[in-house]
Every structure is written in C-alpha cells, then in structure tokens.
Design an enzyme around this catalytic site. Structure first.
Site, mmCIF file in Angstrom:
data_model
loop_
_atom_site.group_PDB
_atom_site.id
_atom_site.type_symbol
_atom_site.label_atom_id
_atom_site.label_comp_id
_atom_site.label_asym_id
_atom_site.label_seq_id
_atom_site.Cartn_x
_atom_site.Cartn_y
_atom_site.Cartn_z
ATOM 1 N N SER A 13 0.793 -1.230 0.000
ATOM 2 C CA SER A 13 0.000 0.000 0.000
ATOM 3 C C SER A 13 0.825 1.279 0.000
ATOM 4 O O SER A 13 0.315 2.343 -0.321
ATOM 5 C CB SER A 13 -0.952 0.012 1.208
ATOM 6 O OG SER A 13 -0.222 0.017 2.419
ATOM 7 N N ARG A 14 2.103 1.176 0.342
ATOM 8 C CA ARG A 14 2.923 2.400 0.421
ATOM 9 C C ARG A 14 4.406 2.062 0.286
ATOM 10 O O ARG A 14 4.788 0.887 0.280
ATOM 11 C CB ARG A 14 2.687 3.129 1.739
ATOM 12 C CG ARG A 14 2.950 2.285 2.969
ATOM 13 C CD ARG A 14 2.814 3.114 4.240
ATOM 14 N NE ARG A 14 1.474 3.628 4.404
ATOM 15 C CZ ARG A 14 0.483 2.957 4.974
ATOM 16 N NH1 ARG A 14 0.696 1.730 5.419
ATOM 17 N NH2 ARG A 14 -0.706 3.490 5.093
ATOM 18 N N ASP A 62 -3.338 -9.776 7.403
ATOM 19 C CA ASP A 62 -2.240 -9.605 8.355
ATOM 20 C C ASP A 62 -1.249 -10.741 8.130
ATOM 21 O O ASP A 62 -1.555 -11.901 8.426
ATOM 22 C CB ASP A 62 -2.803 -9.640 9.775
ATOM 23 C CG ASP A 62 -1.733 -9.523 10.852
ATOM 24 O OD1 ASP A 62 -0.538 -9.399 10.498
ATOM 25 O OD2 ASP A 62 -2.094 -9.567 12.040
ATOM 26 N N VAL A 63 -0.052 -10.441 7.634
ATOM 27 C CA VAL A 63 0.899 -11.509 7.300
ATOM 28 C C VAL A 63 1.448 -12.219 8.530
ATOM 29 O O VAL A 63 2.039 -13.291 8.409
ATOM 30 C CB VAL A 63 2.065 -10.991 6.429
ATOM 31 C CG1 VAL A 63 1.571 -10.488 5.085
ATOM 32 C CG2 VAL A 63 2.880 -9.934 7.163
ATOM 33 N N ASN A 90 7.537 -8.215 1.315
ATOM 34 C CA ASN A 90 7.991 -6.860 1.603
ATOM 35 C C ASN A 90 7.448 -6.308 2.917
ATOM 36 O O ASN A 90 8.075 -5.446 3.528
ATOM 37 C CB ASN A 90 7.582 -5.933 0.448
ATOM 38 C CG ASN A 90 7.671 -4.465 0.823
ATOM 39 O OD1 ASN A 90 8.751 -3.894 0.885
ATOM 40 N ND2 ASN A 90 6.521 -3.851 1.092
ATOM 41 N N TYR A 155 14.815 -5.840 14.763
ATOM 42 C CA TYR A 155 14.733 -5.666 13.308
ATOM 43 C C TYR A 155 15.884 -6.382 12.608
ATOM 44 O O TYR A 155 15.692 -7.075 11.596
ATOM 45 C CB TYR A 155 14.753 -4.175 12.979
ATOM 46 C CG TYR A 155 14.478 -3.831 11.539
ATOM 47 C CD1 TYR A 155 13.190 -3.940 11.011
ATOM 48 C CD2 TYR A 155 15.497 -3.374 10.705
ATOM 49 C CE1 TYR A 155 12.928 -3.609 9.693
ATOM 50 C CE2 TYR A 155 15.243 -3.038 9.381
ATOM 51 C CZ TYR A 155 13.962 -3.166 8.884
ATOM 52 O OH TYR A 155 13.711 -2.836 7.573
ATOM 53 N N ALA A 157 17.587 -8.933 13.719
ATOM 54 C CA ALA A 157 17.372 -10.374 13.837
ATOM 55 C C ALA A 157 16.391 -10.865 12.780
ATOM 56 O O ALA A 157 16.605 -11.906 12.143
ATOM 57 C CB ALA A 157 16.861 -10.717 15.235
ATOM 58 N N ILE A 188 16.505 4.227 2.454
ATOM 59 C CA ILE A 188 15.583 4.521 1.363
ATOM 60 C C ILE A 188 14.532 5.512 1.847
ATOM 61 O O ILE A 188 14.034 5.401 2.976
ATOM 62 C CB ILE A 188 14.878 3.228 0.877
ATOM 63 C CG1 ILE A 188 15.915 2.154 0.509
ATOM 64 C CG2 ILE A 188 13.974 3.524 -0.314
ATOM 65 C CD1 ILE A 188 16.843 2.515 -0.626
#
Length: 247
Positions: A13-14, A62-63, A90, A155, A157, A188
């Site tokens: 979405s973004r 929700d992944v 992603n 993050y 890990a 980024i």
C-alpha cells in the site's frame, strides 16, 4: 493458462511495496497485494497499477497471521487464473529501542511480521510453484540484517533471518527452477525512514559512499530484474541496494 504473469506483493500500500507493485505492473504483470491498514493508501496503489492496463487485486490481510496468509494466497490463485508466478515479501514493521529497554512484545511483534510472515507466505506459495515447476521469490531484507545497527536488535534479527531463509529455500526449490533471492535496501526514502531524526539521518548519510538516500524505485527496479526472465540463473543471492553502505 493465461500467459500473463501474476505477482503477489505483501505490504503493497505504500513505500517500497507500492513502488514494487507499480514497477511489476509496468512489466505487464497482474498484481495482487495485501495491506493491513490504510485502505485509502491501498486504493492509491491500485489506481497507479491500473494505469498500466493490468488487473489488480488489493486484499486486507495480516501476514503475521498464518490463516490470513493462506487466505491471501488462495485469493491470489483464484485471481491469477490458477497460478502465482512471483512472490515479493515486503511487509515489515519496526519497534526500535536499545536492548535494555526493549520489551518482549516489541521483539515478538517485529519477528512475527518481518520473519514469520515471510515464512508463512513462502510456505504457501512454494506449494504452488513446485507444482508449476516455475516461480520467482524475492524477499526484502535490509542492510541492517547484514551489518547490524544499534537500537534495532529485533529488526536486525528478523532481516538476518530472512537472509538465512532465502538461502535455504533457494536450495530446496532449485531443482524445479524456482529462484529465491533477497534484496537488502539501505537508507531509502519511505514513511519508515521519515521518522528518523535529522541528526540520526546525517550520521547515517555520512556512512554511505553515495552520500545520499535511495528511492523506493531503486528497490523496485531490482525486484523487477529478479522477477524477470533475465535472472533465471541467479538464486540464493543477497543484493545490497544501498549506495555502498554495506561495503
């Protein structure tokens, strides 16, 4: 089977996810992407992809929930006419803090989305690609998973774990000519990096040989290469798109 390829992108979405969706749409692929919140942002991604004259499906999922991942893949299969050709993992979150202040929840939340979410999606899509004897999986990791970063133990890990999963799955699926690769973005320009303080940004920019932040399109272009026919003999690799940050 329709000759047009179908790409499934998580967190579309973004930011990087949106750029990936639009870039793969420009390559002529039909796009399925998920979002967990922000329906308006998802609609904007859908609109941008539709401008490329492809079919687009946005799914709220929700992944970090395996049942949601299974449903997402099922909907993508139906939408794609029975095939999924490309998976781009992603979706990701951050909960930064020094380890002495990091809560169990902050650690678990990041790994549940950034690592287990990738695992759930790859497990479901691998079943399909093995039957197809074709597929491209691209995982978005991070230079933090390569280098580490203070205040991001959780993050780092998760992103290092993504690299390990990428290399392992590449070995599992290679006999069916299914490629699995990872991209490790550096600094980024996205919503995620916009919250970083100016002082922290200056310090990070000083460590980048390019002395500049990258754009989401830089990542999307690399995804398009790894998702395309030209990269058929590349698997198990980690490509740092970081202006030289990880040198």
């Amino acid at each position: 089977m329709d000759n047009k390829k179908t790409a499934l992108v998580t967190g579309g979405s973004r930011g990087i996810g949106r750029a990936v969706c639009v870039r793969l749409a420009k390559a002529g692929m039909d796009i399925v992407f998920n979002y967990n919140s922000g329906k308006e942002a998802a609609e904007e991604t859908k609109k941008l992809c539709l401008l490329e004259n492809v079919n687009v499906l946005a799914v709220r999922a929700d992944v970090s929930n395996p049942e949601d991942c299974e449903r997402l893949v099922k909907e993508a299969m139906e939408f794609g006419g029975g095939h999924i050709d490309v998976l781009v993992n992603n979706a990701g979150i951050t909960r930064d803090n020094l380890i002495v202040k990091m809560s169990d929840k902050d650690f678990d939340d990041v790994l549940n989305v950034n690592l287990k979410g990738y695992f759930y999606m790859m497990r479901e899509v691998s079943k399909i690609m093995l039957k197809q004897r074709f597929g491209k999986i691209v995982n978005i990791s991070s230079v933090v998973g390569v280098m580490g970063n203070a205040g991001q133990v959780n993050y780092a890990a998760s992103k290092a774990g993504v690299i390990g999963m990428t290399k392992s799955l590449a070995r599992e699926l290679a006999s069916r000519k299914i490629t699995v690769n990872a991209i490790a973005p550096g600094m980024i320009e996205t919503d995620m990096t916009s919250v970083i303080s100016d002082a922290a940004k200056e310090k990070m920019l000083a460590s980048i040989p390019f002395k500049a932040m990258g754009k989401a399109e830089d990542i999307a272009n690399t995804v398009a290469f790894l998702a395309g026919d030209e990269s058929g003999y590349i698997t198990g690799q980690v490509i740092c798109v970081d202006g030289g940050m990880a040198i």
